[in-house]
Enzyme design. Sequence first.
Site, PDB file in Angstrom:
ATOM      1  N   GLU A 102       0.775   3.929   1.721  1.00  0.00           N
ATOM      2  CA  GLU A 102       1.157   4.401   3.061  1.00  0.00           C
ATOM      3  C   GLU A 102       2.333   3.598   3.606  1.00  0.00           C
ATOM      4  O   GLU A 102       3.295   4.156   4.147  1.00  0.00           O
ATOM      5  CB  GLU A 102      -0.009   4.278   4.042  1.00  0.00           C
ATOM      6  CG  GLU A 102      -1.256   5.027   3.656  1.00  0.00           C
ATOM      7  CD  GLU A 102      -2.272   4.159   2.916  1.00  0.00           C
ATOM      8  OE1 GLU A 102      -1.893   3.503   1.904  1.00  0.00           O
ATOM      9  OE2 GLU A 102      -3.437   4.132   3.327  1.00  0.00           O
ATOM     10  N   CYS A 144      -6.398   1.760   5.728  1.00  0.00           N
ATOM     11  CA  CYS A 144      -6.985   0.491   6.155  1.00  0.00           C
ATOM     12  C   CYS A 144      -6.393   0.087   7.513  1.00  0.00           C
ATOM     13  O   CYS A 144      -5.494   0.770   8.023  1.00  0.00           O
ATOM     14  CB  CYS A 144      -6.684  -0.580   5.109  1.00  0.00           C
ATOM     15  SG  CYS A 144      -4.955  -1.096   5.081  1.00  0.00           S
ATOM     16  N   HIS A 166       0.848  -1.197   0.000  1.00  0.00           N
ATOM     17  CA  HIS A 166       0.000   0.000   0.000  1.00  0.00           C
ATOM     18  C   HIS A 166       0.882   1.245   0.000  1.00  0.00           C
ATOM     19  O   HIS A 166       1.993   1.237   0.559  1.00  0.00           O
ATOM     20  CB  HIS A 166      -0.888   0.029   1.243  1.00  0.00           C
ATOM     21  CG  HIS A 166      -1.968  -0.988   1.236  1.00  0.00           C
ATOM     22  ND1 HIS A 166      -3.096  -0.875   2.031  1.00  0.00           N
ATOM     23  CD2 HIS A 166      -2.132  -2.138   0.538  1.00  0.00           C
ATOM     24  CE1 HIS A 166      -3.880  -1.908   1.826  1.00  0.00           C
ATOM     25  NE2 HIS A 166      -3.318  -2.697   0.935  1.00  0.00           N
ATOM     26  N   CYS A 188      -2.479  -0.300   7.439  1.00  0.00           N
ATOM     27  CA  CYS A 188      -1.779   0.978   7.345  1.00  0.00           C
ATOM     28  C   CYS A 188      -1.913   1.768   8.647  1.00  0.00           C
ATOM     29  O   CYS A 188      -0.962   2.429   9.074  1.00  0.00           O
ATOM     30  CB  CYS A 188      -2.299   1.773   6.157  1.00  0.00           C
ATOM     31  SG  CYS A 188      -1.878   0.980   4.579  1.00  0.00           S
TER      32      CYS A 188
END
Length: 149
Positions: free
Chosen positions: A48, A76, A46, A79
């Site tokens: 992040e 999410c 991801h 993260c």
Amino acid sequence: MKLAISEAEKAFSLDEVPVGAILVLDDKILSRAHNARIAGSDPTGHAEILAIREAARATKNYRLQGASLYVTLEPCPMCFGAIMEARIREVIFSAREPRSGVMGSLYDLQNDPRWAHKIIVREGILDEPVKELLRNFFEKKRLGPQDHL
């Protein structure tokens, strides 16, 4: 946020879900990233996570106290955990993620009083262009490769 959107556009062009992140400390960009789960065959790829990893390497410190994370989509649970572990001070995101967002949508984890670390959250920054980018990406996916040439 415009830089994070630019990262999301890179992800879009690589057929990744268009999410981008920029990590800033003391008005200096420490890192920038976009989703790279497919390219890296990495479920943790991801934007992040990748931005946090790069910033930690750059500062040679896994704690990023005082840093601000600009991200185009609400983080999410995975993260959020990385944000907490890095002790990021502030998360600024564009669009909510009703299916997996945990900073106000599905859950509101940053406001759980049991956390020792508190995160400042701001949302809705340039959300319309981000929503449009996400809509375009998923429309393209639904149409299939031959229909959007």
